[in-house]
Design a protein around this motif. Sequence first.
Motif, PDB file in Angstrom:
ATOM      1  N   ARG A 171      -2.731   7.126 -10.310  1.00 25.05           N
ATOM      2  CA  ARG A 171      -3.686   6.675  -9.302  1.00 25.05           C
ATOM      3  C   ARG A 171      -3.145   5.385  -8.710  1.00 25.05           C
ATOM      4  N   PHE A 172      -3.045   5.334  -7.377  1.00 24.74           N
ATOM      5  CA  PHE A 172      -2.554   4.143  -6.682  1.00 24.74           C
ATOM      6  C   PHE A 172      -3.730   3.529  -5.932  1.00 24.74           C
ATOM      7  N   GLU A 197      -7.195   5.057  -1.486  1.00 23.15           N
ATOM      8  CA  GLU A 197      -6.505   5.297  -2.755  1.00 23.15           C
ATOM      9  C   GLU A 197      -5.673   6.571  -2.668  1.00 23.15           C
ATOM     10  N   CYS A 198      -4.666   6.643  -3.532  1.00 19.73           N
ATOM     11  CA  CYS A 198      -3.823   7.833  -3.626  1.00 19.73           C
ATOM     12  C   CYS A 198      -3.869   8.374  -5.044  1.00 19.73           C
ATOM     13  N   LEU A 199      -3.815   9.682  -5.153  1.00 19.39           N
ATOM     14  CA  LEU A 199      -3.625  10.353  -6.429  1.00 19.39           C
ATOM     15  C   LEU A 199      -2.295  11.082  -6.339  1.00 19.39           C
ATOM     16  N   ALA A 246       3.219   4.838   3.666  1.00 20.55           N
ATOM     17  CA  ALA A 246       1.786   5.033   3.861  1.00 20.55           C
ATOM     18  C   ALA A 246       1.377   6.492   4.002  1.00 20.55           C
ATOM     19  N   HIS A 247       2.239   7.337   4.493  1.00 18.82           N
ATOM     20  CA  HIS A 247       1.876   8.730   4.759  1.00 18.82           C
ATOM     21  C   HIS A 247       2.242   9.607   3.561  1.00 18.82           C
ATOM     22  N   PRO A 248       1.310  10.468   3.089  1.00 20.11           N
ATOM     23  CA  PRO A 248       1.591  11.287   1.906  1.00 20.11           C
ATOM     24  C   PRO A 248       2.864  12.131   2.002  1.00 20.11           C
ATOM     25  N   ALA A 249       3.106  12.748   3.155  1.00 21.37           N
ATOM     26  CA  ALA A 249       4.310  13.585   3.289  1.00 21.37           C
ATOM     27  C   ALA A 249       5.576  12.741   3.161  1.00 21.37           C
ATOM     28  N   VAL A 279       0.808  14.456  -3.504  1.00 25.27           N
ATOM     29  CA  VAL A 279       0.128  13.185  -3.242  1.00 25.27           C
ATOM     30  C   VAL A 279      -1.078  13.475  -2.360  1.00 25.27           C
ATOM     31  N   SER A 280      -2.222  12.899  -2.740  1.00 26.19           N
ATOM     32  CA  SER A 280      -3.439  13.033  -1.963  1.00 26.19           C
ATOM     33  C   SER A 280      -3.999  11.641  -1.678  1.00 26.19           C
TER      34      SER A 280
END
Length: 169
Positions: free
Chosen positions: A57-58, A112-114, A138-141, A164-165
Amino acid sequence: MVRSEAACEEALHAANEHLYGLMREPTCLGMGTTIAGFVVQERAVLSFNVGDSRGYRFSRGCLVRVSQDDVPMAVDRRADRPRGITQCLGGSEFPLGIMPHVFAGPPFEVGECLMLCTDGLTEALDDSELAMLFRELAHPAAMVEKLVRQGISRGSRDNISVLVSVAVA
C-alpha cells in the motif's frame, strides 16, 4: 463476495482444496501457486496472501508491505542461491493445509495505490527501491511498466507480474 477476514480465509482454503482436486489429473501433478490480493470495501481493505507474492500500500509518500512472505527465515532474497517457500496453494504430491495471512486495514483513500506483485519483482528490487519508483511515477500503467523493466534489468530469474490500482474520487 468476501466480506470478512474469516470469509477470505475460507475462500483461500477452498482454492487450495480445488487445486488438489485438479491435480488428480496426471497432466496437473505438482501444480501450485502463490497468491496475494486485496478486497476493497467501503470501510476497510482486506489484504491476503499465501506464499511469496506480495501486497503493498502506497500512501502519503510511504510504501508499506501488507503481506507476509512464506519463505525460510535464513533465506536472503537477493542472494545468488536457490530458495524456497514454506507454503503455497497446491504444489505437493499430497494435500497440505495452508495458514493464510489475512489482515484488515483502513479504507482505500483517494490518491493511495495498492500493488500486487510476484517474487520475480521483489527478488530484484527491495522495498526502498520500490518506494522510490512509486514516488517518481504517478500513472499506474507507467508504474507497472517501469517496475517490470527494472526487475528484468536487475536480472530477475522468475516471472514478474505486477498490478497497480489507484483510488480516485
